[in-house]
Enzyme design. Sequence first.
Site, short mmCIF file in Angstrom:
data_model
loop_
_atom_site.label_atom_id
_atom_site.label_comp_id
_atom_site.label_asym_id
_atom_site.label_seq_id
_atom_site.Cartn_x
_atom_site.Cartn_y
_atom_site.Cartn_z
N GLY A 14 52.18 4.74 49.77
CA GLY A 14 51.45 5.90 49.26
C GLY A 14 52.08 7.17 49.80
N LEU A 16 54.13 9.38 48.65
CA LEU A 16 54.36 10.61 47.86
C LEU A 16 53.10 11.44 47.69
CD1 LEU A 16 56.78 9.33 45.04
CD2 LEU A 16 57.31 10.27 47.29
N GLN A 18 49.46 13.47 49.12
CA GLN A 18 49.22 14.66 49.93
C GLN A 18 49.47 14.39 51.41
OE1 GLN A 18 45.88 18.21 49.90
NE2 GLN A 18 45.29 16.21 49.22
N ILE A 41 54.19 3.82 44.42
CA ILE A 41 54.30 3.16 43.11
C ILE A 41 55.15 4.00 42.16
CG2 ILE A 41 52.20 4.17 42.09
CD1 ILE A 41 51.62 1.22 41.10
N TYR A 146 34.27 5.57 45.81
CA TYR A 146 35.24 5.87 46.86
C TYR A 146 34.62 5.62 48.24
CZ TYR A 146 38.39 8.82 49.68
OH TYR A 146 39.26 9.30 50.63
N LYS A 150 35.54 2.78 51.05
CA LYS A 150 35.95 3.13 52.42
C LYS A 150 35.04 2.43 53.43
CE LYS A 150 39.50 5.85 51.66
NZ LYS A 150 40.85 5.35 51.97
P1 NAD Z 1 46.97 11.10 47.17
O1 NAD Z 1 46.22 10.72 45.95
O2 NAD Z 1 47.57 12.44 47.26
O3 NAD Z 1 48.13 10.03 47.44
C1 NAD Z 1 47.97 8.65 47.24
C2 NAD Z 1 49.34 8.08 46.95
O4 NAD Z 1 49.17 6.67 46.74
C3 NAD Z 1 49.98 8.64 45.67
O5 NAD Z 1 51.28 9.11 45.95
C4 NAD Z 1 50.00 7.48 44.71
O6 NAD Z 1 51.12 7.46 43.85
C5 NAD Z 1 50.03 6.30 45.67
N1 NAD Z 1 49.53 5.07 45.08
C6 NAD Z 1 48.46 4.92 44.27
N2 NAD Z 1 48.35 3.63 43.89
C7 NAD Z 1 49.38 2.97 44.50
C8 NAD Z 1 49.80 1.63 44.51
N3 NAD Z 1 49.15 0.68 43.81
N4 NAD Z 1 50.89 1.30 45.22
C9 NAD Z 1 51.58 2.24 45.92
N5 NAD Z 1 51.22 3.53 45.96
C10 NAD Z 1 50.13 3.89 45.26
O7 NAD Z 1 45.97 10.84 48.40
P2 NAD Z 1 46.05 11.49 49.84
O8 NAD Z 1 45.24 12.72 49.83
O9 NAD Z 1 47.43 11.52 50.34
O10 NAD Z 1 45.22 10.40 50.65
C11 NAD Z 1 45.85 9.30 51.29
C12 NAD Z 1 44.78 8.44 51.95
O11 NAD Z 1 43.99 9.22 52.83
C13 NAD Z 1 43.82 7.78 50.98
O12 NAD Z 1 43.45 6.52 51.48
C14 NAD Z 1 42.62 8.70 51.01
O13 NAD Z 1 41.45 8.02 50.69
C15 NAD Z 1 42.62 9.12 52.46
N6 NAD Z 1 41.93 10.40 52.67
C16 NAD Z 1 42.41 11.56 52.14
C17 NAD Z 1 41.72 12.74 52.35
C18 NAD Z 1 42.20 14.05 51.78
O14 NAD Z 1 41.51 15.07 51.92
N7 NAD Z 1 43.38 14.11 51.16
C19 NAD Z 1 40.54 12.73 53.10
C20 NAD Z 1 40.06 11.52 53.59
C21 NAD Z 1 40.78 10.36 53.40
N1 SER Z 2 39.05 14.65 50.71
C1 SER Z 2 38.70 13.42 50.08
C2 SER Z 2 38.13 13.61 48.73
O1 SER Z 2 37.66 14.69 48.46
C3 SER Z 2 37.67 12.73 50.94
O2 SER Z 2 38.19 11.58 51.43
O3 SER Z 2 38.14 12.70 47.96
#
Ligand code: NAD
Ligand code: SER
Length: 331
Positions: A14, A16, A18, A41, A146, A150
């Site tokens: 994952g 690529l 955020q 992916i 979601y 989690k």
């Molecule tokens: P994002 O959506 O920006 O990135 C997720 C990445 O996973 C994407 O690049 C996507 O292409 C990849 N992906 C999706 N399905 C896939 C698969 N089957 N195989 C391989 N890659 C795959 O999300 P993010 O913000 O980077 O969050 C990453 C993690 O952190 C997640 O588990 C999210 O729940 C958790 N999280 C994020 C936040 C936030 O504010 N960004 C807050 C709490 C938790």
């Molecule tokens: N920041 C995330 C969202 O809004 C929480 O995990 O989905």
Amino acid sequence: MDNQSSTGTILVIGALGQIGSDLVHALRLRYGSDKVIAADIRPAPAHGSGPYLMLDALDREAQMEAVRQHKVHTIYNLAAILSAKGEQDPQMAWKINMESLMNSLETVRHTEAQRLFWPSSIAVFGPTSPKENTPQRTVMEPNTVYGISKQAGERWCEYYFEKYGVDVRSIRYPGLISYRGKPGGGTTDYAVDIFHHALRGEAYRCFLQVGTRLPMMYMPDAIKATISLMEAPGTLIKNRSSYNLSGMSFAPEEIYAEIKRLLPDFEMTYLPDFRQKIADSWPGSIDDSAAREDWGWQESYSLPEMVVDMLDQLKQNGAYLAPALEEKRSR
Ligand code: NAD
Ligand code: SER
């Protein structure tokens, strides 16, 4: 660097997204570019700076093969569907969020890999959880797919640690704000989008209403916490479900006021949509004393400091999105 072997590699799935964009950058600076394999992916980015694998986290065999082939000692699995996008296709969100975690847990259990990071979220809390200073352990009745995924994931992490000794570590991230990555379908993403609009000289229409106070964190703090948790000796990790983590809390009008202080022409209006209900079910602030006591967590950025740095970084990199690109992304 406890257990961060000098031989072998780190696999970020994952990569690529955020968080992945910043995490891979930070891990490569710390351990060397060739030691950190980015996987997603999606196809490899045009300007990658290290090894890249196209990998579907739902393919368990491919994950195990990657670990064997590249002598991976640590996996960070960030692949998930976030809160707002998850509500549009709950079955898909459940499948991706749960199966990708189960595959990583099984991979670490059955291969030479030694450690797994998997992120949880403030979304594990729900409308019946205490709203302010939400404790590490409390009522958790999430009402988004979601949040349910989690919460279930946290239970599985603890189960794999207790039953199989899998060294899995996790953080309940607040809403994360980053200049490097693009928002990926979250409810807290307004706090990223707002900067891009402000820098383009456009007004911003916020999808959450005035007073919607949520726990948030600047990405450098989230990366610092993640690496520090992963490098901590196992004896300090007393919580194998997931740690509460707090940086700051603010409502849309507060981040707006901070940006406007620096960009006086910036305007914001409010048009709440379905994401308001999701935000209303989450805490306003988080008690993260367990993370502070167990492995020494301490944030660096307040809201004003984060706003100054975000604007500087986006301006320096010219990284704020072109309108056409952003429109495409939100479809
Ligand atoms: P994002 O959506 O920006 O990135 C997720 C990445 O996973 C994407 O690049 C996507 O292409 C990849 N992906 C999706 N399905 C896939 C698969 N089957 N195989 C391989 N890659 C795959 O999300 P993010 O913000 O980077 O969050 C990453 C993690 O952190 C997640 O588990 C999210 O729940 C958790 N999280 C994020 C936040 C936030 O504010 N960004 C807050 C709490 C938790
Ligand atoms: N920041 C995330 C969202 O809004 C929480 O995990 O989905």
